[in-house]
Motif scaffolding. Structure first.
Motif, PDB file in Angstrom:
ATOM      1  N   LEU A   1       0.826  -1.213   0.000  1.00 11.25           N
ATOM      2  CA  LEU A   1       0.000   0.000   0.000  1.00 11.25           C
ATOM      3  C   LEU A   1       0.858   1.260   0.000  1.00 11.25           C
ATOM      4  CD1 LEU A   1      -2.819  -0.995   2.521  1.00 11.25           C
ATOM      5  CD2 LEU A   1      -3.038  -0.698   0.053  1.00 11.25           C
ATOM      6  N   PHE A   2       1.974   1.203   0.751  1.00 10.88           N
ATOM      7  CA  PHE A   2       2.878   2.361   0.810  1.00 10.88           C
ATOM      8  C   PHE A   2       3.515   2.622  -0.555  1.00 10.88           C
ATOM      9  CE2 PHE A   2       7.063   4.263   1.798  1.00 10.88           C
ATOM     10  CZ  PHE A   2       6.603   5.438   2.400  1.00 10.88           C
ATOM     11  N   ILE A   3       3.907   1.561  -1.239  1.00  6.82           N
ATOM     12  CA  ILE A   3       4.508   1.704  -2.577  1.00  6.82           C
ATOM     13  C   ILE A   3       3.489   2.279  -3.558  1.00  6.82           C
ATOM     14  CG2 ILE A   3       5.452   0.436  -4.545  1.00  6.82           C
ATOM     15  CD1 ILE A   3       6.698  -1.511  -2.489  1.00  6.82           C
ATOM     16  N   ILE A   4       2.253   1.798  -3.463  1.00  7.31           N
ATOM     17  CA  ILE A   4       1.189   2.306  -4.333  1.00  7.31           C
ATOM     18  C   ILE A   4       0.947   3.793  -4.054  1.00  7.31           C
ATOM     19  CG2 ILE A   4      -1.279   2.149  -4.853  1.00  7.31           C
ATOM     20  CD1 ILE A   4      -1.052  -0.866  -4.290  1.00  7.31           C
ATOM     21  N   TYR A   5       0.993   4.175  -2.751  1.00  4.07           N
ATOM     22  CA  TYR A   5       0.801   5.578  -2.385  1.00  4.07           C
ATOM     23  C   TYR A   5       1.920   6.461  -2.943  1.00  4.07           C
ATOM     24  CZ  TYR A   5       0.941   9.749   0.565  1.00  4.07           C
ATOM     25  OH  TYR A   5       1.005  11.042   1.013  1.00  4.07           O
ATOM     26  N   LEU A   6       3.154   5.945  -2.888  1.00  4.22           N
ATOM     27  CA  LEU A   6       4.298   6.730  -3.372  1.00  4.22           C
ATOM     28  C   LEU A   6       4.201   7.051  -4.860  1.00  4.22           C
ATOM     29  CD1 LEU A   6       7.359   5.160  -1.507  1.00  4.22           C
ATOM     30  CD2 LEU A   6       6.296   7.375  -1.073  1.00  4.22           C
ATOM     31  N   ILE A   7       3.684   6.120  -5.620  1.00  2.00           N
ATOM     32  CA  ILE A   7       3.621   6.341  -7.074  1.00  2.00           C
ATOM     33  C   ILE A   7       2.301   6.972  -7.509  1.00  2.00           C
ATOM     34  CG2 ILE A   7       5.237   4.471  -7.554  1.00  2.00           C
ATOM     35  CD1 ILE A   7       2.865   2.688  -8.241  1.00  2.00           C
TER      36      ILE A   7
ATOM     37  N   LYS B   1       4.428  22.980  -7.181  1.00  5.06           N
ATOM     38  CA  LYS B   1       3.390  21.981  -7.391  1.00  5.06           C
ATOM     39  C   LYS B   1       3.993  20.731  -8.038  1.00  5.06           C
ATOM     40  CE  LYS B   1      -1.193  21.465  -9.496  1.00  5.06           C
ATOM     41  NZ  LYS B   1      -2.227  22.128 -10.338  1.00  5.06           N
ATOM     42  N   GLY B   2       3.602  19.569  -7.520  1.00  2.63           N
ATOM     43  CA  GLY B   2       4.130  18.309  -8.050  1.00  2.63           C
ATOM     44  C   GLY B   2       5.251  17.732  -7.222  1.00  2.63           C
ATOM     45  N   ASP B   3       5.809  18.528  -6.287  1.00  6.94           N
ATOM     46  CA  ASP B   3       6.854  18.009  -5.407  1.00  6.94           C
ATOM     47  C   ASP B   3       6.281  16.935  -4.487  1.00  6.94           C
ATOM     48  OD1 ASP B   3       8.754  19.631  -6.467  1.00  6.94           O
ATOM     49  OD2 ASP B   3       8.756  21.097  -4.855  1.00  6.94           O
ATOM     50  N   ALA B   4       7.156  16.059  -3.998  1.00  5.34           N
ATOM     51  CA  ALA B   4       6.723  15.025  -3.053  1.00  5.34           C
ATOM     52  C   ALA B   4       6.270  15.677  -1.761  1.00  5.34           C
ATOM     53  CB  ALA B   4       7.859  14.049  -2.781  1.00  5.34           C
ATOM     54  N   ILE B   5       5.175  15.197  -1.213  1.00  2.20           N
ATOM     55  CA  ILE B   5       4.626  15.760   0.012  1.00  2.20           C
ATOM     56  C   ILE B   5       5.591  15.567   1.179  1.00  2.20           C
ATOM     57  CG2 ILE B   5       3.403  13.729   0.868  1.00  2.20           C
ATOM     58  CD1 ILE B   5       1.969  17.300   0.730  1.00  2.20           C
ATOM     59  N   PHE B   6       6.487  14.576   1.066  1.00  5.15           N
ATOM     60  CA  PHE B   6       7.464  14.319   2.121  1.00  5.15           C
ATOM     61  C   PHE B   6       8.526  15.427   2.194  1.00  5.15           C
ATOM     62  CE2 PHE B   6       5.799  10.103   1.070  1.00  5.15           C
ATOM     63  CZ  PHE B   6       5.396   9.694   2.337  1.00  5.15           C
ATOM     64  N   ASN B   7       8.605  16.271   1.164  1.00  2.00           N
ATOM     65  CA  ASN B   7       9.501  17.429   1.218  1.00  2.00           C
ATOM     66  C   ASN B   7       8.968  18.502   2.152  1.00  2.00           C
ATOM     67  OD1 ASN B   7      11.130  16.196  -0.652  1.00  2.00           O
ATOM     68  ND2 ASN B   7      10.339  17.334  -2.409  1.00  2.00           N
ATOM     69  N   VAL B   8       7.710  18.340   2.588  1.00  2.00           N
ATOM     70  CA  VAL B   8       7.061  19.323   3.455  1.00  2.00           C
ATOM     71  C   VAL B   8       6.837  18.783   4.861  1.00  2.00           C
ATOM     72  CG1 VAL B   8       4.993  20.744   3.765  1.00  2.00           C
ATOM     73  CG2 VAL B   8       5.913  20.379   1.471  1.00  2.00           C
ATOM     74  N   LEU B   9       6.457  17.507   4.945  1.00  4.42           N
ATOM     75  CA  LEU B   9       6.137  16.900   6.242  1.00  4.42           C
ATOM     76  C   LEU B   9       7.330  16.954   7.195  1.00  4.42           C
ATOM     77  CD1 LEU B   9       4.137  13.724   5.138  1.00  4.42           C
ATOM     78  CD2 LEU B   9       3.250  15.670   6.420  1.00  4.42           C
TER      79      LEU B   9
ATOM     80  N   VAL C   1       3.960  25.979   7.739  1.00  2.00           N
ATOM     81  CA  VAL C   1       3.404  25.122   6.689  1.00  2.00           C
ATOM     82  C   VAL C   1       2.345  24.202   7.287  1.00  2.00           C
ATOM     83  CG1 VAL C   1       3.917  23.386   4.940  1.00  2.00           C
ATOM     84  CG2 VAL C   1       5.594  25.155   5.449  1.00  2.00           C
ATOM     85  N   SER C   2       1.218  24.088   6.615  1.00  2.00           N
ATOM     86  CA  SER C   2       0.163  23.159   7.028  1.00  2.00           C
ATOM     87  C   SER C   2      -0.334  22.388   5.809  1.00  2.00           C
ATOM     88  CB  SER C   2      -0.999  23.904   7.694  1.00  2.00           C
ATOM     89  OG  SER C   2      -1.573  24.850   6.800  1.00  2.00           O
ATOM     90  N   ILE C   3      -0.811  21.171   6.047  1.00  2.00           N
ATOM     91  CA  ILE C   3      -1.273  20.291   4.970  1.00  2.00           C
ATOM     92  C   ILE C   3      -2.737  19.909   5.223  1.00  2.00           C
ATOM     93  CG2 ILE C   3      -0.926  18.089   3.783  1.00  2.00           C
ATOM     94  CD1 ILE C   3       2.000  18.223   4.685  1.00  2.00           C
ATOM     95  N   SER C   4      -3.551  20.013   4.206  1.00  2.00           N
ATOM     96  CA  SER C   4      -4.946  19.609   4.302  1.00  2.00           C
ATOM     97  C   SER C   4      -5.304  18.721   3.116  1.00  2.00           C
ATOM     98  CB  SER C   4      -5.863  20.837   4.339  1.00  2.00           C
ATOM     99  OG  SER C   4      -5.739  21.600   3.150  1.00  2.00           O
ATOM    100  N   HIS C   5      -6.260  17.827   3.332  1.00  2.00           N
ATOM    101  CA  HIS C   5      -6.720  16.913   2.276  1.00  2.00           C
ATOM    102  C   HIS C   5      -5.547  16.155   1.633  1.00  2.00           C
ATOM    103  CE1 HIS C   5      -9.872  20.081   2.543  1.00  2.00           C
ATOM    104  NE2 HIS C   5     -10.673  19.021   2.551  1.00  2.00           N
ATOM    105  N   LEU C   6      -4.639  15.713   2.471  1.00  2.00           N
ATOM    106  CA  LEU C   6      -3.501  14.855   2.093  1.00  2.00           C
ATOM    107  C   LEU C   6      -2.404  15.555   1.301  1.00  2.00           C
ATOM    108  CD1 LEU C   6      -5.340  11.525   1.123  1.00  2.00           C
ATOM    109  CD2 LEU C   6      -4.193  12.077   3.266  1.00  2.00           C
ATOM    110  N   ASN C   7      -2.755  16.374   0.311  1.00  2.00           N
ATOM    111  CA  ASN C   7      -1.700  16.946  -0.540  1.00  2.00           C
ATOM    112  C   ASN C   7      -1.927  18.408  -0.929  1.00  2.00           C
ATOM    113  OD1 ASN C   7      -3.845  16.514  -2.231  1.00  2.00           O
ATOM    114  ND2 ASN C   7      -2.767  15.122  -3.631  1.00  2.00           N
TER     115      ASN C   7
END
Length: 277
Positions: free
Chosen positions: A69-75, A105-113, A135-141
């Protein structure tokens, strides 16, 4: 020769016969019970082994399922920034803020978390006007960036160009032909250290006094090498010592209201005023 009956046996022989019969009876009981006990133990052992196997297989399935599931989420698009919104900026544009923070826009969300501190340091190193960044994150991305800017304190007149002086004391390297806004002009300050002292004193002034200052000139004399000359928007002029400017200017409003006409207020030694000649 036929076996002897119980009547023909001696007491000792009868006793031995009874003992043998009891031993045979006990042996037959143990022989019958033993397979049952062993069978129960084997059944219980098999159940325990099956449960252990079940838990091991279940754990492996959960681990591999989570990894999949994690791999699917990453891609998937969910792991990448879909939108960026900037707030809190006044002097800076949205594009300038995002560029300074290194976000797009389009950067990996992990660059922010969990990277707020690193993003703030990067943004401040790229743009001196940025004071802090949240920085805050809403609706996953969906990413929201809120910044606090260093406010403009004054303009430094140098080589016929006006350089922005921020409240942090940082002076813009790029000058402009005309100042913008209603900020005081600081002129004739040749040393950067003296300019920083001036900004430090200016930041300590009350807002009403700051807004009343039109220009501050460095005007040293032999008797007072740190003298400054202030031109006020209300028409008065002030002479003061740079190191005690903020402390002495606290009396400006009370002195100016007692003056019958515009004039000069001298705060170098003591405090007194006199009209223009």
């Amino acid at each position: 020769m036929s076996r002897k009956t119980n009547q023909e046996l001696t007491p000792w022989q009868k006793y031995q016969k009874q003992q043998k019969e009891q031993q045979r009876a006990q042996s037959s009981v143990f022989t019958k019970a033993r397979p049952k006990r062993i069978g129960k133990k084997l059944s219980k052992l098999r159940k325990q082994q099956n449960w252990k196997l079940f838990w091991k297989m279940g754990s492996l399935i959960v681990i591999f399922g989570a990894a999949l599931l994690f791999i699917i989420y990453l891609i998937s698009p969910l792991s990448h920034i879909q939108s960026l919104k900037v707030s809190g900026n006044q002097a800076l544009s949205d594009r300038s803020v995002l560029s300074s923070a290194g976000l797009k826009k389009g950067d990996a969300i992990f660059n922010v978390l969990g990277q707020e501190k690193a993003l703030t340091q990067r943004a401040r190193s790229k743009n001196v006007k940025i004071r802090s960044l949240q920085v805050s994150i809403s609706h996953l991305n969906h990413v929201k960036v809120h910044i606090t800017e260093y406010k403009t304190a004054a303009f430094l007149l140098h080589n016929n160009k006006y350089h922005v002086i921020l409240e942090s004391g940082v002076i813009s390297k790029v000058g402009q032909k005309q100042p913008t806004g209603h900020y005081p002009i600081i002129s004739r300050f040749k040393k950067q250290s003296t300019t920083h002292k001036m900004i430090s004193q200016y930041n300590k002034l009350e807002k009403s006094v700051q807004q009343n200052i039109s220009e501050i000139r460095f005007a040293p004399t032999k008797s007072n090498p740190m003298r400054v000359h202030l031109f006020m928007n209300d028409g008065n002029e002030v002479y003061a010592t740079l190191t005690t400017l903020a402390k002495k200017m606290a009396y400006y409003n009370s002195i100016s209201t007692e003056m019958k006409q515009n004039g000069v207020i001298n705060l170098e030694v003591g405090a007194y005023s006199y009209p223009f000649k």
